[in-house]
Design a protein around this motif. Structure first.
Motif, PDB file in Angstrom:
ATOM      1  N   ARG A   7      36.718  46.328  47.778  1.00 14.15           N
ATOM      2  CA  ARG A   7      36.765  45.375  46.677  1.00 14.15           C
ATOM      3  C   ARG A   7      37.939  44.443  46.965  1.00 14.15           C
ATOM      4  N   SER A  41      36.587  39.068  41.918  1.00 13.48           N
ATOM      5  CA  SER A  41      36.513  40.050  42.999  1.00 13.48           C
ATOM      6  C   SER A  41      35.134  40.008  43.639  1.00 13.48           C
ATOM      7  N   GLY A  55      32.709  42.634  46.279  1.00 19.83           N
ATOM      8  CA  GLY A  55      32.672  43.983  46.820  1.00 19.83           C
ATOM      9  C   GLY A  55      31.607  44.156  47.885  1.00 19.83           C
TER      10      GLY A  55
END
Length: 170
Positions: free
Chosen positions: A116, A128, A130
């Protein structure tokens, strides 16, 4: 991500239900990481905490399961217009540990790392992204009673680092 972490926790808990006489050990380790290759251009270093379960097969070998979290702190990339905050790695690995003589052992692990990466967008809001990647990690360590120290190379999807784990086995 929660499913993989839950599976790793269940595996560690399952190993923990075995009696100590059968050779199960659970370890808690402090991690230090030095980015290599492509990762070195964006991150200075990493630090974290890992749990490792080891179930002895015989006097010199064991099956391992390792999970935890390692956070990588970014370099200042503002001159490139990038406001990176950190990268969090959550490895879920299984492996084999072999004692080569005395306290020295070799270890090889493979599994997945959940990554992440955090950054600020154009408005300054924290965002973010991931991903999950296959991970491999060969290493060398020393086990002195309850104390464990190991050095490993860990690689995944074009990124890698040298990891130092200082642990204590229960």
């Amino acid at each position: 991500m929660k499913k993989i972490f839950t599976i790793a926790f269940i595996l560690l808990a399952g190993f923990a239900t075995k009696s100590h006489a059968q050779g199960f050990k659970l370890g808690l380790g402090l991690e230090g990481a030095l980015p290599l290759g492509n990762m070195k251009s964006a991150y200075n270093f990493g630090a974290g905490l890992t749990f490792r379960g080891a179930f002895s097969i015989d006097e010199s070998s064991a099956v391992t399961v390792t999970t935890g979290a390692i956070a990588f702190l970014p370099k200042d990339l503002s001159n490139l217009g990038i406001d990176s905050k950190a990268q969090l790695n959550i490895p879920v690995k299984a492996g084999f540990k072999y004692n080569v003589g005395g306290p020295v052992y070799l270890i090889g692990e493979a599994g997945a790392t959940i990554i992440r990466s955090y950054y600020s967008d154009a408005n300054g809001d924290l965002q973010s992204v991931g991903s999950t990647h296959f991970t491999y990690a060969p290493g060398l360590g020393v086990n002195l009673g309850g104390f464990d120290a190991s050095l490993r190379y860990e690689g995944y999807e074009g990124q890698s680092f040298m990891g130092l784990r200082l642990g204590f086995n229960f």
